[in-house]
Design an enzyme around this catalytic site. Sequence first.
Site, PDB file in Angstrom:
ATOM      1  N   HIS A  90       0.932  -1.111   0.082  1.00  0.00           N
ATOM      2  CA  HIS A  90      -0.046  -0.078   0.051  1.00  0.00           C
ATOM      3  C   HIS A  90       0.926   1.350   0.007  1.00  0.00           C
ATOM      4  CE1 HIS A  90       0.159  -0.219   4.371  1.00  0.00           C
ATOM      5  NE2 HIS A  90       0.242   0.978   4.153  1.00  0.00           N
TER       6      HIS A  90
ATOM      7  N   CYS B  84      -8.272  -7.289 -13.348  1.00  0.00           N
ATOM      8  CA  CYS B  84      -7.755  -5.972 -12.939  1.00  0.00           C
ATOM      9  C   CYS B  84      -6.367  -6.134 -12.057  1.00  0.00           C
ATOM     10  CB  CYS B  84      -8.743  -5.056 -12.304  1.00  0.00           C
ATOM     11  SG  CYS B  84      -9.302  -5.945 -10.842  1.00  0.00           S
TER      12      CYS B  84
HETATM   13  C1  PEP Z   1      -5.914  -7.762  -7.018  1.00  0.00           C
HETATM   14  O1  PEP Z   1      -5.767  -8.277  -5.900  1.00  0.00           O
HETATM   15  O2  PEP Z   1      -5.404  -8.307  -8.140  1.00  0.00           O
HETATM   16  C2  PEP Z   1      -6.452  -6.573  -7.100  1.00  0.00           C
HETATM   17  C3  PEP Z   1      -6.575  -5.950  -8.207  1.00  0.00           C
HETATM   18  O3  PEP Z   1      -6.738  -5.972  -5.865  1.00  0.00           O
HETATM   19  P1  PEP Z   1      -5.423  -5.260  -5.118  1.00  0.00           P
HETATM   20  O4  PEP Z   1      -4.272  -5.261  -5.868  1.00  0.00           O
HETATM   21  O5  PEP Z   1      -6.124  -3.910  -4.692  1.00  0.00           O
HETATM   22  O6  PEP Z   1      -5.445  -5.941  -3.805  1.00  0.00           O
END
Ligand code: PEP
Length: 748
Positions: free
Chosen positions: A370, A682
């Site tokens: 993060h 995504c």
């Molecule tokens: C993922 O887990 O691929 C995703 C897009 O969510 P994040 O990266 O925000 O955990």
Amino acid sequence: MNNKQLLYDISELNSLFRESASIQTLLDKTVEMVASHTQSDVCSVYLYNSEHHELILSATRGLNPESVGKVRMKLGQGLTGLALKELRPVCEEDAAQSPNFKFFPGIFEENYQSFLAVPIARGISRIGVLVLQRKDDRCFDDSDITALEAAASQLANIIENARFLMAMHEPYEPEAKTVLPEGLAFVKGQVASEGFAYGPAIIADKKKNLAALMHRDFDEPFTLEDFHRAIAKTAAQLEELQERVGQKLSDAASLIFAAHLVILKDNHFINGVTKLIESGVNPPVAVMRITREYMDSFAGSTSAYMQEKAQDIEDLMVRLMGNLLSETEELDGFKGHVVLARDLFPSDLLILSSEEAAGIVLVGGTVTSHLSILARSLRIPMVVTHTYELLDLADHTPVLVDAEIGNVYVDPSDEVLERYESQQKAKLALAEQEHVMQPETFTRDGTRVRLMANINLLADLKVACELQCEGVGLYRTEFPFMVRRNLPTEAEQFMIYNKLVELMQGKPVTFRTLDVGGDKALSYYQDVKEQNPALGLRSIRFSLQNKTVFAEQIRAMLRAGAGTDLRIMFPMISSLDEFFEARDVVYECKDALDKRGVEYNRQPKLGMMVELPCVVDLIDDFAKEVEFFSIGTNDFIQFMLGVDRTNENVAGSYLPHHPAVLRALKKIVTSANQAGREISICGDMACREPYLPFLIGIGVRVLSMAPGYLPRVQKALSSMDLSEARTLAENMLSQSKIRDLAQALNLQ
Ligand code: PEP
Ligand code: MG
């Protein structure tokens, strides 16, 4: 052993420390208490000096008291050093027989057979080791280990706070300009956020700065007017900074300086300092005494929120003192500088960004996703390293950060600088070329693919729009929550979401509901330490257990999405039941908005992320209920393979081309397509060029990614042929070995 009593007694130590203000008393009491509760002959505490990578025997009940302060061992050395290095308990029936045993003459340790050491740590930050020893053959068992671990974790917070306060009493020796070891001209780190930065260093080691201030002599007399002038100047500076952050990052800014301003205007604070000044105390001393009182009241707390507040007060004190002593003329302390820092809160990143720091070298941290993602959204180049000596650099030493590959150059030579400049030029030229994008994306044979953007902060949207994305495939709503100091209200969220929708001018926007927990904890809300946060109260589980917060978010989305193609997506769904429970909250929110009589989107599409392997076998059942899917390959691969990709020890096993991952993806995509439900990717796999033919070959037609990747992916797709991609995918699905798959993808 009475575990509860032990934990209770340890928590009492904190108040004891605050009364006696001596870390030694605290440690002495600790070893007495733990030895007696655990019926051990010996209890010792070793504290870790992270600068020298060394453990020091700091208190003991049972070993030779003369050895306190003398017995030292390196990280990994002996059974005690091993426990701290590997951050795990080490238990031996007969310690001296262990190959890892290290003999220290004169401490009389050889009299004891059974041995148990547990690390004292906070997260991966090493604080020390708690060791128990017994003479006879009463070995330590699992319940002893559990109890001692719980005690150690409580001790971790107490010792850290105690050390911090003690640092303020220690004699301060201003540091001579350090002569750097040879190797420090170049440090290899890990990339957290790409880019280049070159500028004078600022060492943001807050504890050191504070200690310097605490131990200064203030010979020059100041007046009450000076104090009031400093208060006014500080308040004006903070308000201006707040304003600037607000302009630059309207969604994230909120009141990050609120705590500072509240204290500045607090009567208790002002009157406290004024009284001291009127009684003859020099204003700088008076300010420090009263701020110390504030800090003490937070220092005992184990909560991340309170610790963040304690930091606010530290920051405020440093700024206020600077103004009082007329030493901080400029507001932009960090502008154009490379900041070398030890710990950073997300809100610190915001401050550095608003002051236009050139780059950051985070020393001792991890590339926790993060903080890195945030640095990327803020477009601050950031490298993470474990070379602590960097913090000993003198301020203003020129530092070059090449956050394209993770290199840090200290006082770089002309040759290095020239190379850097030509790389910069090449990169800018490439970036300009890359900006040229077509509004729609097709493969060479004309298959339409939609490219969407992943958005973390509104600041990402500008690039996404310039580059012509076709919508937002993933808006990570947790980012505004994470960088703030308190929960945004429904009204605040509405404003942020509204702006996002407005900027997208009718293109579809997929709002993912709060995905907090794991490494994205909210310091002000989640204060429970979990054994295993990746599997803990996170994501949709957090939302379903905090329905008021969840409903506020949903209402803000429904209102902001009025009249648009609104999609609401739930993260980390593991069962239909969970999906229904989340969907019910949307229905309840619609009723509530009806009652309020406000405008909102009555038919949002409701979708889910596929991030857990348990979804794969239920995908046909989900497809009957869920209007769209997006595969979060980052988490999906992590959970499918049981690998934490941010852990460098195992990151090599995090493989998107593992055969089980590929076959699961094929199954999900096929089912969704057959049911006529939109399916997108995504996670990071969507922007990794080697995987694109496979994804297109199995039927993916929507990809969502960080905006910077859009042009590259469009270019790669435009030279791809669908039938070739299908053949490649089929070939890959028939393989069962990772090695063969890596070969098929030219990854070796
Ligand atoms: C993922 O887990 O691929 C995703 C897009 O969510 P994040 O990266 O925000 O955990
Ligand atoms: Mg995820």
